[in-house]
Design a protein around this motif. Structure first.
Motif, PDB file in Angstrom:
ATOM      1  N   GLU A   1     -13.037 -24.351  -6.310  1.00 53.03           N
ATOM      2  CA  GLU A   1     -12.429 -23.486  -7.126  1.00 53.03           C
ATOM      3  C   GLU A   1     -13.114 -22.448  -7.901  1.00 53.03           C
ATOM      4  N   ILE A   2     -12.423 -21.445  -8.068  1.00 50.65           N
ATOM      5  CA  ILE A   2     -13.135 -20.079  -8.716  1.00 50.65           C
ATOM      6  C   ILE A   2     -12.950 -20.429 -10.221  1.00 50.65           C
ATOM      7  N   ALA A   3     -14.185 -20.371 -10.735  1.00 48.76           N
ATOM      8  CA  ALA A   3     -14.116 -20.565 -12.351  1.00 48.76           C
ATOM      9  C   ALA A   3     -13.919 -19.147 -12.972  1.00 48.76           C
ATOM     10  N   ALA A   4     -14.609 -18.097 -12.235  1.00 43.28           N
ATOM     11  CA  ALA A   4     -14.592 -16.748 -13.177  1.00 43.28           C
ATOM     12  C   ALA A   4     -15.260 -15.842 -11.850  1.00 43.28           C
ATOM     13  N   GLU A   5     -14.657 -14.604 -12.025  1.00 42.86           N
ATOM     14  CA  GLU A   5     -15.100 -13.519 -11.299  1.00 42.86           C
ATOM     15  C   GLU A   5     -15.401 -12.235 -12.353  1.00 42.86           C
ATOM     16  N   ILE A   6     -16.706 -11.869 -12.057  1.00 42.26           N
ATOM     17  CA  ILE A   6     -17.435 -10.751 -12.718  1.00 42.26           C
ATOM     18  C   ILE A   6     -17.803  -9.724 -11.958  1.00 42.26           C
ATOM     19  N   ALA A   7     -16.626  -8.631 -12.405  1.00 39.89           N
ATOM     20  CA  ALA A   7     -17.055  -7.227 -11.521  1.00 39.89           C
ATOM     21  C   ALA A   7     -18.004  -6.507 -12.072  1.00 39.89           C
ATOM     22  N   PRO A   8     -18.614  -5.777 -11.374  1.00 39.65           N
ATOM     23  CA  PRO A   8     -19.574  -4.600 -11.898  1.00 39.65           C
ATOM     24  C   PRO A   8     -19.172  -3.624 -13.060  1.00 39.65           C
ATOM     25  N   ASP A   9     -19.776  -3.425 -13.994  1.00 35.43           N
ATOM     26  CA  ASP A   9     -19.631  -2.178 -14.786  1.00 35.43           C
ATOM     27  C   ASP A   9     -19.605  -0.997 -14.211  1.00 35.43           C
ATOM     28  N   PRO A  10     -18.865  -0.030 -14.198  1.00 34.43           N
ATOM     29  CA  PRO A  10     -19.129   1.165 -13.399  1.00 34.43           C
ATOM     30  C   PRO A  10     -20.214   1.895 -14.033  1.00 34.43           C
ATOM     31  N   ALA A  11     -20.227   2.101 -15.349  1.00 33.47           N
ATOM     32  CA  ALA A  11     -21.234   2.705 -16.086  1.00 33.47           C
ATOM     33  C   ALA A  11     -22.565   2.086 -16.039  1.00 33.47           C
ATOM     34  N   LEU A  12     -22.624   0.766 -15.972  1.00 32.69           N
ATOM     35  CA  LEU A  12     -24.032   0.049 -15.767  1.00 32.69           C
ATOM     36  C   LEU A  12     -24.413   0.204 -14.407  1.00 32.69           C
ATOM     37  N   ARG A  13     -23.323   0.007 -13.454  1.00 34.85           N
ATOM     38  CA  ARG A  13     -23.803   0.245 -11.942  1.00 34.85           C
ATOM     39  C   ARG A  13     -24.771   1.485 -11.820  1.00 34.85           C
ATOM     40  N   GLN A  14     -24.039   2.512 -12.127  1.00 35.44           N
ATOM     41  CA  GLN A  14     -24.922   3.881 -12.167  1.00 35.44           C
ATOM     42  C   GLN A  14     -26.296   3.759 -12.815  1.00 35.44           C
TER      43      GLN A  14
ATOM     44  N   ALA B   1     -24.054  -8.626 -11.495  1.00 30.56           N
ATOM     45  CA  ALA B   1     -22.850  -7.941 -10.649  1.00 30.56           C
ATOM     46  C   ALA B   1     -23.121  -6.385 -10.787  1.00 30.56           C
ATOM     47  N   SER B   2     -23.568  -5.881 -11.998  1.00 33.35           N
ATOM     48  CA  SER B   2     -23.764  -4.558 -12.037  1.00 33.35           C
ATOM     49  C   SER B   2     -24.924  -3.802 -11.112  1.00 33.35           C
ATOM     50  N   ALA B   3     -26.128  -4.688 -11.219  1.00 29.65           N
ATOM     51  CA  ALA B   3     -27.044  -4.313 -10.509  1.00 29.65           C
ATOM     52  C   ALA B   3     -27.055  -4.329  -8.898  1.00 29.65           C
ATOM     53  N   LEU B   4     -25.895  -5.261  -8.607  1.00 29.25           N
ATOM     54  CA  LEU B   4     -25.792  -5.304  -6.994  1.00 29.25           C
ATOM     55  C   LEU B   4     -24.713  -4.417  -6.864  1.00 29.25           C
ATOM     56  N   GLY B   5     -23.736  -4.177  -7.705  1.00 29.38           N
ATOM     57  CA  GLY B   5     -22.540  -3.530  -7.322  1.00 29.38           C
ATOM     58  C   GLY B   5     -21.532  -4.259  -6.515  1.00 29.38           C
ATOM     59  N   LYS B   6     -21.776  -5.670  -6.750  1.00 25.22           N
ATOM     60  CA  LYS B   6     -20.924  -6.530  -6.232  1.00 25.22           C
ATOM     61  C   LYS B   6     -20.104  -7.696  -7.056  1.00 25.22           C
ATOM     62  N   THR B   7     -18.994  -7.889  -6.825  1.00 31.10           N
ATOM     63  CA  THR B   7     -18.403  -8.924  -7.857  1.00 31.10           C
ATOM     64  C   THR B   7     -18.835 -10.216  -7.496  1.00 31.10           C
ATOM     65  N   VAL B   8     -19.398 -10.808  -8.923  1.00 33.67           N
ATOM     66  CA  VAL B   8     -19.828 -11.979  -8.677  1.00 33.67           C
ATOM     67  C   VAL B   8     -18.899 -13.029  -9.095  1.00 33.67           C
ATOM     68  N   VAL B   9     -18.771 -14.124  -8.144  1.00 34.03           N
ATOM     69  CA  VAL B   9     -17.878 -15.294  -7.995  1.00 34.03           C
ATOM     70  C   VAL B   9     -18.486 -16.529  -8.403  1.00 34.03           C
ATOM     71  N   LEU B  10     -18.108 -16.989  -9.483  1.00 37.04           N
ATOM     72  CA  LEU B  10     -18.531 -18.376 -10.184  1.00 37.04           C
ATOM     73  C   LEU B  10     -17.627 -19.539  -9.613  1.00 37.04           C
ATOM     74  N   TYR B  11     -17.970 -20.365  -8.888  1.00 33.28           N
ATOM     75  CA  TYR B  11     -17.269 -21.615  -8.750  1.00 33.28           C
ATOM     76  C   TYR B  11     -17.559 -22.700  -9.788  1.00 33.28           C
ATOM     77  N   GLU B  12     -16.414 -23.547  -9.827  1.00 34.30           N
ATOM     78  CA  GLU B  12     -16.483 -24.735 -10.595  1.00 34.30           C
ATOM     79  C   GLU B  12     -17.711 -25.533 -10.295  1.00 34.30           C
ATOM     80  N   GLY B  13     -18.644 -25.870 -11.176  1.00 32.04           N
ATOM     81  CA  GLY B  13     -19.591 -26.651 -10.955  1.00 32.04           C
ATOM     82  C   GLY B  13     -20.748 -25.983 -10.276  1.00 32.04           C
ATOM     83  N   ALA B  14     -20.849 -24.742 -10.499  1.00 26.87           N
ATOM     84  CA  ALA B  14     -21.866 -23.844  -9.729  1.00 26.87           C
ATOM     85  C   ALA B  14     -23.481 -24.380 -10.181  1.00 26.87           C
ATOM     86  N   GLU B  15     -23.398 -24.669 -11.542  1.00 28.78           N
ATOM     87  CA  GLU B  15     -24.876 -24.916 -11.727  1.00 28.78           C
ATOM     88  C   GLU B  15     -25.536 -26.383 -11.136  1.00 28.78           C
TER      89      GLU B  15
END
Length: 485
Positions: A452-465, A410-424
């Motif tokens: 259904e969304i299992a989790a959302e992981i936003a980019p860390d601003p410091a890591l993003r930079q 998420a931090s490398a892309l600068g995008k919120t990563v969405v994980l769905y139920e059963g994503a694996e």
């Protein structure tokens, strides 16, 4: 109930999905990649079939009473592999896989013979595709090609064993680089440029239609009803898209399995061959997709675990997470099996740069995770040139199980990563959805919804930079060592 089977590179995975699209059971069986020579990557098709049987039997035991309710079967699989069969359907040699780089000279030759191939097939010829592999076989193993009567993609060999039917779907056909993707039919021009007959290729179907019926012998062995519909299915990337509901214009997702893909749905065929972005048919009618195809994904982590003598990848990830304090001082180029997008370089190799006497296993592990993430970020810039990208992007595949890795992505892309139920479960779940469509004829819009969304992981601003700066170093490192490959 619907059964989805995915013929991956490292394993066959299978799931049972109920009418409410809940995964009731899942199972897998490992596969072995053969590397007899530099640049070669092969698998034995018979191992796919035996592993499929093992996965199905394990699934049957886990599913219990639900197993008897299976109504249809869908297939997904690793794309681009070439399986050569004789007149009786027997493999003539090991399958040549998507990450095999031996046909680099033939790929260049095919591009010279047919300069328009990128517009017809959706991307210029590269060594991983089936078309240049066939040219290589004509040149180096003419006795095999003289006996060959059929060429199938990996999942389609398993279909043959299940149903006796020769067939493929539009998306996997696209990945062979022999399809006219705009017209969704085999291309006589490309076949002629390769020096093969179209008779070598199977009928090509839309992924959501029936391709055959489960044979009595296989049904008996698997404890299923004879005559079950087997859907045409899809390649692993589009099947993963169907699993995440990425079926409409602008929908996007990333798959991080053994290899990786950055995938965006398009409502019309608009190839961008100059960017090495693949524009292929989707697994559903009237849709296409654009994709950065990355040969190295979670397979890099498996390599690192073996290198570091750690058999438990979960513990390896936990150790790296506990030691995390920012970007690793080590930079990793993840090109262990060459690379397709954005380099089209089968000779590219993995690099660990910045090692010192105090480097730790945790730093190496983190560098590997970051290298895959930075490779995705590198490709994201090229995908963005083909059209708008969303601010949120789904991720599936084995890597999705690690929230730590997803934070890095998420931090490398600068995008919120969405994980769905059963994503694996990814492609296997998509295959189950295609099975349902083939059996019921339902509107894909009612079946291929976002889970259904299992989790959302936003980019860390410091890591993003920090990762934005590291990406420049990552690109510069590749340019510096490229001549040495």
């Amino acid at each position: 109930m619907y059964l989805g089977i995915d013929i991956g590179t490292s394993a066959v995975k299978a799931v049972v999905v109920d009418e409410d699209q809940r995964v009731l059971a899942r199972a897998s069986a490992p596969l072995t990649v053969l590397r007899p020579h530099d640049l070669w990557s092969e698998e034995d098709p018979e191992e796919w079939w035996s592993a499929t049987g093992s996965a199905v039997n394990a699934l049957r035991a886990e599913a219990g009473d639900a197993w008897s309710g299976v109504k249809a079967i869908g297939l997904s699989g690793q794309m681009h592999g070439a399986v050569l069969l004789d007149a009786d359907g027997n493999p003539l040699r090991p399958a040549i896989l998507h990450n095999d780089g031996r046909s680099h000279a033939e790929a260049r030759e095919l591009n010279r013979r047919l300069p328009a191939i990128g517009s017809i097939a959706g991307v210029p010829a590269m060594p991983g595709f089936a078309a240049p592999k066939l040219m290589w076989l004509l040149r180096h193993e003419p006795e095999v090609m003289a006996r060959a009567r059929h060429m199938l993609l990996p999942k389609d060999y398993v279909r043959l064993r299940m149903t006796g039917s020769y067939a493929t779907d539009m998306s996997d056909g696209s990945g062979a680089l022999l399809l006219d993707c705009g017209h969704r039919t085999w291309s006589p021009e490309i076949a002629a440029a390769c020096g093969i007959s179209l008779n070598l290729l199977p009928p090509v179907l839309e992924g959501s239609v029936a391709s055959g019926q489960l044979s009595g012998a296989v049904a008996k062995a698997w404890g299923l009803t004879p005559g079950l519909v087997v859907a045409a299915g899809a390649g692993d990337a589009p099947s993963g898209a169907i699993a995440t509901g990425a079926v409409n214009e602008g929908d996007a997702f990333i798959s991080i399995g053994t290899a990786s893909q950055y995938f965006v749905v398009r409502g019309q065929y608009a190839p961008a061959p100059d960017h090495l972005i693949h524009t292929f048919c989707h697994g559903l009618p009237g849709r296409w997709f654009q994709m950065a195809a990355i040969l190295n994904g979670a397979g890099c982590l498996a390599w690192a675990a073996e290198l570091l003598g750690q058999s438990d990848i979960g513990k390896l990830l936990q150790s790296a997470e506990e030691a995390f304090s920012g970007p690793s001082p080590i930079t990793f180029l993840p090109y262990l099996t060459g690379e397709r997008t954005p380099h089209n370089n089968p000779h590219a190799r993995g690099v660990l740069f910045g090692l010192t006497a105090s480097s730790t296993p945790q730093q190496v592990t983190q560098a590997v995770l970051e290298g895959v993430a930075l490779s995705l970020a590198d490709c994201q810039a090229y995908v963005a040139e083909t059209g708008a990208l969303p601010d949120r992007i789904a991720v599936n595949g084995g890597a999705a199980k690690s929230r730590f890795w997803m934070k890095i992505v998420a931090s490398a892309l600068g995008k919120t990563v969405v994980l769905y139920e059963g994503a694996e479960t990814g492609p296997a779940f998509g295959a189950a959805r295609l099975a349902r469509l083939a059996a019921t004829g339902e509107d894909p819009a009612t079946v291929c919804v976002k889970p259904e969304i299992a989790a959302e992981i936003a980019p860390d601003p410091a890591l993003r930079q920090a990762y934005a700066e590291r990406l420049e170093k990552f690109r510069a490192l590749y340019k510096a060592v490229k001549p040495l490959f």
